[in-house]
Design an enzyme around this catalytic site. Structure first.
Site, mmCIF file in Angstrom:
data_model
loop_
_atom_site.group_PDB
_atom_site.id
_atom_site.type_symbol
_atom_site.label_atom_id
_atom_site.label_comp_id
_atom_site.label_asym_id
_atom_site.label_seq_id
_atom_site.Cartn_x
_atom_site.Cartn_y
_atom_site.Cartn_z
ATOM 1 N N LYS A 129 -7.707 -3.454 7.334
ATOM 2 C CA LYS A 129 -6.754 -4.317 8.370
ATOM 3 C C LYS A 129 -7.605 -5.341 9.243
ATOM 4 C CE LYS A 129 -2.463 -3.234 7.599
ATOM 5 N NZ LYS A 129 -1.514 -4.168 7.389
ATOM 6 N N LYS A 209 -4.728 -1.046 -5.959
ATOM 7 C CA LYS A 209 -3.576 0.018 -5.506
ATOM 8 C C LYS A 209 -2.337 -1.087 -5.524
ATOM 9 C CE LYS A 209 -2.516 0.861 -1.319
ATOM 10 N NZ LYS A 209 -2.294 1.327 -0.213
ATOM 11 N N LYS A 212 2.253 -4.323 -1.331
ATOM 12 C CA LYS A 212 2.979 -5.656 -0.994
ATOM 13 C C LYS A 212 1.763 -6.537 -0.487
ATOM 14 C CE LYS A 212 6.649 -7.196 1.772
ATOM 15 N NZ LYS A 212 7.271 -8.278 0.931
HETATM 16 P P1 AMP Z 1 3.970 2.353 2.806
HETATM 17 O O1 AMP Z 1 4.650 1.099 1.828
HETATM 18 O O2 AMP Z 1 2.384 1.927 3.071
HETATM 19 O O3 AMP Z 1 4.595 2.792 4.246
HETATM 20 O O4 AMP Z 1 3.521 3.480 1.794
HETATM 21 C C1 AMP Z 1 4.734 4.545 1.639
HETATM 22 C C2 AMP Z 1 4.563 5.635 1.012
HETATM 23 O O5 AMP Z 1 4.147 5.254 -0.422
HETATM 24 C C3 AMP Z 1 3.196 6.361 1.279
HETATM 25 O O6 AMP Z 1 3.170 7.862 1.214
HETATM 26 C C4 AMP Z 1 1.865 5.678 0.499
HETATM 27 O O7 AMP Z 1 0.923 6.682 0.218
HETATM 28 C C5 AMP Z 1 2.682 5.554 -0.696
HETATM 29 N N1 AMP Z 1 2.027 4.591 -1.621
HETATM 30 C C6 AMP Z 1 2.206 3.216 -1.371
HETATM 31 N N2 AMP Z 1 1.561 2.503 -2.203
HETATM 32 C C7 AMP Z 1 1.245 3.486 -3.313
HETATM 33 C C8 AMP Z 1 0.400 3.246 -4.558
HETATM 34 N N3 AMP Z 1 0.226 2.022 -5.148
HETATM 35 N N4 AMP Z 1 0.394 4.427 -5.169
HETATM 36 C C9 AMP Z 1 0.700 5.643 -4.731
HETATM 37 N N5 AMP Z 1 1.199 6.094 -3.713
HETATM 38 C C10 AMP Z 1 1.520 4.833 -2.817
#
Ligand code: AMP
Ligand code: TRP
Length: 340
Positions: A129, A209, A212
């Site tokens: 970040k 990965k 967004k």
């Molecule tokens: P976030 O949108 O960062 O709050 O992620 C929400 C959930 O989705 C969390 O448990 C992340 O670890 C999972 N997640 C987000 N991006 C990925 C990805 N590219 N592959 C696997 N899990 C993901």
């Protein structure tokens, strides 16, 4: 620990028996993407049948990066609609918004006092970040994992379904728990991460990965045309230059994604290996399957978004249901720490 959602038995636990409690949080960062679903949400849905499941839309966390009030409100509702559309059932799990249970922030402060700054400074997501938003290295970014630990332990949850990118945060939560328990006596269980069969979903670039903030997402609840466009932009096996070159499904992100959208993926892989099929064919097939798979969820999503009061009611009921649990933990913690 990995739980394959497809293998998870979809049955109710016997009534009367106390079901183990699970917790997860998700940022209201816009519409849900394929990585969220394959990496986490599929497990949220599968596990709500067997566990006492609590799912939280973490708007306090989002404030570390989103500073537009209207945008945050809209995204919070969109995320709730997305999760419900993908299968969270308010009769089987508790879905709520983090800021509706402000005890989380009180506990986060208390946990800060058992957390060395050095642990937070070495957190990989904090370092990322700092690079991503060098003009906005706010204190919330540093304290982020402490709030995350508070989210989990305020309900004494023992399992946390997340994607692999959250492994370091979960390890930190465990360290914070150990630190608290050492100083004030055994209070919290050490939470354990639960991964799906796709703990890290790569983005359309095939390298990073899916995220967004990188802009490499497949927006599964978006318009079919958008999904098609995003899938067609996916990078495949970079060594397969000519149509007649054999493909390598092991390293092709499109082939890997097929694993989750049909039992015949090995046939598809064979077509690539023998150059019977080209990358474009394989992408078109994936796009069709994604559009078809997510069509019912998209319909539910649009229906829910047309009735925002219904979403708000579900979220309010969720936060109300959790009030006694949060209050009981806070009473215990304040007593142990000598502030009441
Ligand atoms: P976030 O949108 O960062 O709050 O992620 C929400 C959930 O989705 C969390 O448990 C992340 O670890 C999972 N997640 C987000 N991006 C990925 C990805 N590219 N592959 C696997 N899990 C993901
Ligand atoms: N940090 C998580 C993410 O970005 C979101 C989150 C906040 C979370 N609190 C949590 C995840 C508690 C699991 C448990 O995805």
């Amino acid at each position: 620990m990995t739980i394959d959602p497809a293998a998870a038995p979809a049955r109710e636990a016997p009534t009367g028996a106390r079901r183990p409690r699970i917790f997860s949080g998700i940022q209201p960062s816009g519409i849900v993407h394929l990585g969220n679903d394959l990496g986490a949400i599929r497990n949220y849905v599968a596990l709500q049948a067997e566990y006492e499941a609590i799912y939280c839309i973490v708007d306090y966390h989002a404030l570390t990066s989103t500073h537009d009030a209207d945008q945050l409100r809209t995204r919070t509702r969109e995320m709730a609609a997305g999760l419900l559309a993908l299968g969270l059932d308010p009769d089987r799990c508790t879905l709520f918004v983090q800021s509706h249970r402000p005890e989380h922030t009180e506990l986060a402060w208390l946990l800060c006092t058992v957390t060395p700054v050095s642990w937070l400074e070495r957190t990989p997501t904090y370092k990322e970040k700092v690079e991503q938003q060098p003009h906005d290295i706010n204190h919330g970014l540093l304290t982020y994992p402490v709030l995350q630990a508070a989210d989990i332990v305020i309900y004494k949850a023992s399992l946390v379904p997340v994607g692999k990118d959250q492994a370091a945060h979960l390890e930190l939560s465990r360290e914070i728990v150990r630190s608290f328990n050492r100083r004030y006596g055994d209070t919290f269980p050490e939470p354990e991460a639960v991964f799906t069969e796709a703990p890290t979903v790569l983005g359309t670039d095939g390298v990073r990965k899916m995220s967004k903030s990188v802009g490499n997402t497949i927006d599964i609840l978006g318009e079919p045309d958008l999904i098609r466009k995003q899938v067609m932009s996916m990078v495949t096996d970079t060594l397969r230059i000519k149509r007649t070159d054999p493909g390598r499904p092991e390293v092709c992100n499109v082939c890997q994604t097929h694993r989750f959208f049909g039992p015949d993926y090995e046939e598809i892989w064979d077509g690539e290996r023998t150059a019977r099929t080209g990358c474009v064919d394989t992408k078109k097939l994936l796009a069709d399957r994604l559009v078809r798979h997510y069509a019912p969820a998209r319909e539910r999503y649009l229906e829910l978004m047309a009735h925002p009061a219904d979403i708000d009611e579900i979220l309010e009921a969720g936060a109300d249901r959790l009030r006694p649990k949060a209050a009981a933990t806070m009473d215990e913690v304040r007593r142990r720490m000598g502030i009441r």
